[in-house]
Design a protein around this motif. Structure first.
Motif, short mmCIF file in Angstrom:
data_model
loop_
_atom_site.label_atom_id
_atom_site.label_comp_id
_atom_site.label_asym_id
_atom_site.label_seq_id
_atom_site.Cartn_x
_atom_site.Cartn_y
_atom_site.Cartn_z
N ASN A 36 0.90 -1.25 0.05
CA ASN A 36 -0.17 0.00 0.06
C ASN A 36 0.98 1.32 -0.04
O ASN A 36 1.91 1.51 0.81
CB ASN A 36 -0.87 0.03 1.22
CG ASN A 36 -1.92 -0.95 1.36
OD1 ASN A 36 -2.56 -1.25 0.09
ND2 ASN A 36 -2.43 -1.39 2.22
N LYS A 40 1.13 2.33 -7.04
CA LYS A 40 0.10 1.65 -8.09
C LYS A 40 -0.87 2.20 -8.49
O LYS A 40 -0.97 2.49 -10.01
CB LYS A 40 0.05 0.17 -7.61
CG LYS A 40 1.10 -0.78 -6.77
CD LYS A 40 0.47 -1.96 -6.35
CE LYS A 40 -0.42 -1.97 -5.53
NZ LYS A 40 -0.15 -1.41 -3.92
N THR A 41 -1.68 2.59 -7.68
CA THR A 41 -2.89 3.13 -8.19
C THR A 41 -2.54 4.65 -8.94
O THR A 41 -2.99 5.15 -9.61
CB THR A 41 -3.76 3.83 -6.91
OG1 THR A 41 -4.50 2.44 -6.55
CG2 THR A 41 -4.84 4.73 -7.29
N THR A 42 -1.39 5.26 -8.33
CA THR A 42 -1.03 6.73 -8.78
C THR A 42 -0.44 6.13 -10.48
O THR A 42 -0.59 7.29 -11.07
CB THR A 42 0.28 7.14 -8.05
OG1 THR A 42 -0.19 7.38 -6.82
CG2 THR A 42 0.83 8.40 -8.75
N ILE A 44 -2.09 4.17 -12.28
CA ILE A 44 -3.00 4.21 -13.06
C ILE A 44 -3.44 5.43 -13.50
O ILE A 44 -3.95 5.82 -14.56
CB ILE A 44 -4.21 3.51 -12.38
CG1 ILE A 44 -3.78 1.78 -12.50
CG2 ILE A 44 -5.54 3.62 -13.02
CD1 ILE A 44 -4.09 1.07 -13.45
N ARG A 45 -3.56 6.36 -12.35
CA ARG A 45 -3.81 7.82 -12.50
C ARG A 45 -3.16 8.49 -13.50
O ARG A 45 -3.58 9.43 -14.14
CB ARG A 45 -3.91 8.47 -11.07
CG ARG A 45 -4.95 7.79 -10.31
CD ARG A 45 -5.00 8.54 -8.78
NE ARG A 45 -5.26 9.97 -8.91
CZ ARG A 45 -6.38 10.43 -8.99
NH1 ARG A 45 -7.55 10.00 -9.15
NH2 ARG A 45 -6.72 11.71 -9.08
N HIS A 82 -12.33 1.82 -11.05
CA HIS A 82 -11.43 2.37 -10.07
C HIS A 82 -11.38 1.76 -8.52
O HIS A 82 -12.52 1.08 -8.47
CB HIS A 82 -11.65 3.91 -9.78
CG HIS A 82 -11.59 4.69 -10.92
ND1 HIS A 82 -10.20 4.91 -11.47
CD2 HIS A 82 -12.16 5.24 -11.84
CE1 HIS A 82 -10.09 5.66 -12.71
NE2 HIS A 82 -11.40 5.87 -12.97
N GLU A 83 -10.58 1.67 -7.82
CA GLU A 83 -10.56 1.36 -6.52
C GLU A 83 -11.93 1.88 -5.73
O GLU A 83 -12.24 3.06 -5.82
CB GLU A 83 -9.34 1.58 -5.64
CG GLU A 83 -9.40 1.12 -4.22
CD GLU A 83 -8.12 1.60 -3.43
OE1 GLU A 83 -8.26 1.18 -2.35
OE2 GLU A 83 -7.08 2.18 -4.01
N ASP A 154 -8.32 -1.37 -10.81
CA ASP A 154 -7.51 -0.77 -9.68
C ASP A 154 -8.25 -1.86 -8.65
O ASP A 154 -9.19 -1.65 -8.07
CB ASP A 154 -7.61 0.37 -9.35
CG ASP A 154 -6.83 0.99 -8.23
OD1 ASP A 154 -5.95 0.26 -7.62
OD2 ASP A 154 -6.46 2.38 -8.08
N GLU A 155 -7.27 -2.82 -8.08
CA GLU A 155 -7.86 -3.53 -7.00
C GLU A 155 -9.06 -4.31 -6.87
O GLU A 155 -10.14 -4.09 -6.30
CB GLU A 155 -7.61 -2.89 -5.64
CG GLU A 155 -6.14 -2.47 -5.27
CD GLU A 155 -5.36 -3.38 -4.45
OE1 GLU A 155 -5.75 -4.75 -4.64
OE2 GLU A 155 -4.30 -3.11 -4.13
N VAL A 185 -3.84 -3.48 -11.00
CA VAL A 185 -3.30 -3.36 -9.83
C VAL A 185 -3.86 -4.25 -8.76
O VAL A 185 -5.28 -4.50 -8.81
CB VAL A 185 -3.62 -2.09 -9.25
CG1 VAL A 185 -3.26 -2.01 -7.68
CG2 VAL A 185 -2.91 -0.85 -10.06
N GLN A 187 -2.85 -6.26 -5.18
CA GLN A 187 -2.00 -6.43 -4.06
C GLN A 187 -1.55 -7.75 -3.59
O GLN A 187 -0.56 -8.11 -3.11
CB GLN A 187 -2.46 -5.77 -2.61
CG GLN A 187 -1.39 -5.64 -1.56
CD GLN A 187 -2.03 -4.42 -0.52
OE1 GLN A 187 -3.15 -3.98 -0.67
NE2 GLN A 187 -1.17 -4.58 0.62
#
Length: 238
Positions: A36, A40-42, A44-45, A82-83, A154-155, A185, A187
């Motif tokens: 975390n 990873k999410t960044t 994607i963004r 998205h998450e 994302d997740e 993404v 984890q």
């Protein structure tokens, strides 16, 4: 299909990515794994153009750093889940799936429901009445009706029971079999290994290395490195 070369990114004055490079070929799945807060999410963004970046982002061979998000998504056929799913709580299941879709394209709903038949009898219900797994199906169905060439996930397993995660990945496997390109993404490295073609370890805003998912020795090394990073991140301060 997608190439990032020495990408950096910021949230305001805070730098979140320092050096991310990756390559994703058409029809393949690349999973971004790591702890975390690793970036990873960044990443994607950054691909979507939602945050300021530097470095090279190429989609279908075209430099995309200067393209606004909407133009990037339309030109290259990108859809994102998205998450947290990003559903509109006041709308029904049907409305959530077709939101933003032209009325003359509503026939695509049938294609989505073939993948997620559990939603067929729930279309008129408020999306808030669905279980977490069914809500994730709605989010995926909304992406599918866009008929994307590149799907960003994302997740997708976040907050779901193991059996529901198996079901969600079963649906995703059908999308993979159709030739859809995916940037995932995840984890859970073991889950990512079983689904993706390659794994890219993200550490403190940097792409550490990428390995083939079927290379057991390389994946084991990646898991050990990711696990050691997780232990370090949770050590108490002296």
């Amino acid at each position: 299909m997608l190439e990032l070369d020495h990408v950096t990114a910021w949230y305001g004055r805070t730098q979140a990515l320092f050096d991310v490079s990756l390559s994703l070929r058409a029809g393949r799945c690349l999973a971004l794994v790591g702890t975390n807060g690793a970036g990873k999410t960044t990443t994607i963004r950054a691909v979507l153009g939602l945050i300021p970046t530097a470095g090279s982002i190429r989609i279908e061979g075209e430099s995309s750093e200067r393209l606004a998000t909407a133009k990037r998504v339309r030109r290259h056929g990108i859809a994102a889940v998205h998450e947290g799913r990003g559903l509109l709580k006041r709308l029904s299941v049907f409305e959530n799936i077709v939101v933003g879709l032209p009325r003359n394209a509503y026939d695509r709903l049938d294609e989505a429901l073939e993948l997620f038949p559990a939603l067929k009898s729930r279309l008129t219900e408020p999306v808030t009445l669905l279980s977490g797994g069914q809500q994730q199906m709605v989010a995926l169905a909304r992406a599918v009706v866009e008929r994307p060439k590149l799907l960003l996930l994302d997740e997708p397993s976040l907050g779901l029971a193991p059996g529901i995660v198996d079901e969600i990945y079963g649906h995703l496997s059908k999308l993979r079999a159709s030739g859809l390109t995916m940037l995932l993404v995840e984890q859970n490295i073991a889950r990512a290994r079983d689904f993706a073609d390659e794994l890219c370890l993200i550490q403190t805003g940097r792409s550490a290395f990428t390995v083939r998912a079927d290379n057991e020795a390389a994946v084991s090394g990646l898991m050990e490195l990711a696990f050691s990073q997780n232990e370090t991140a949770h050590q108490p301060l002296a």
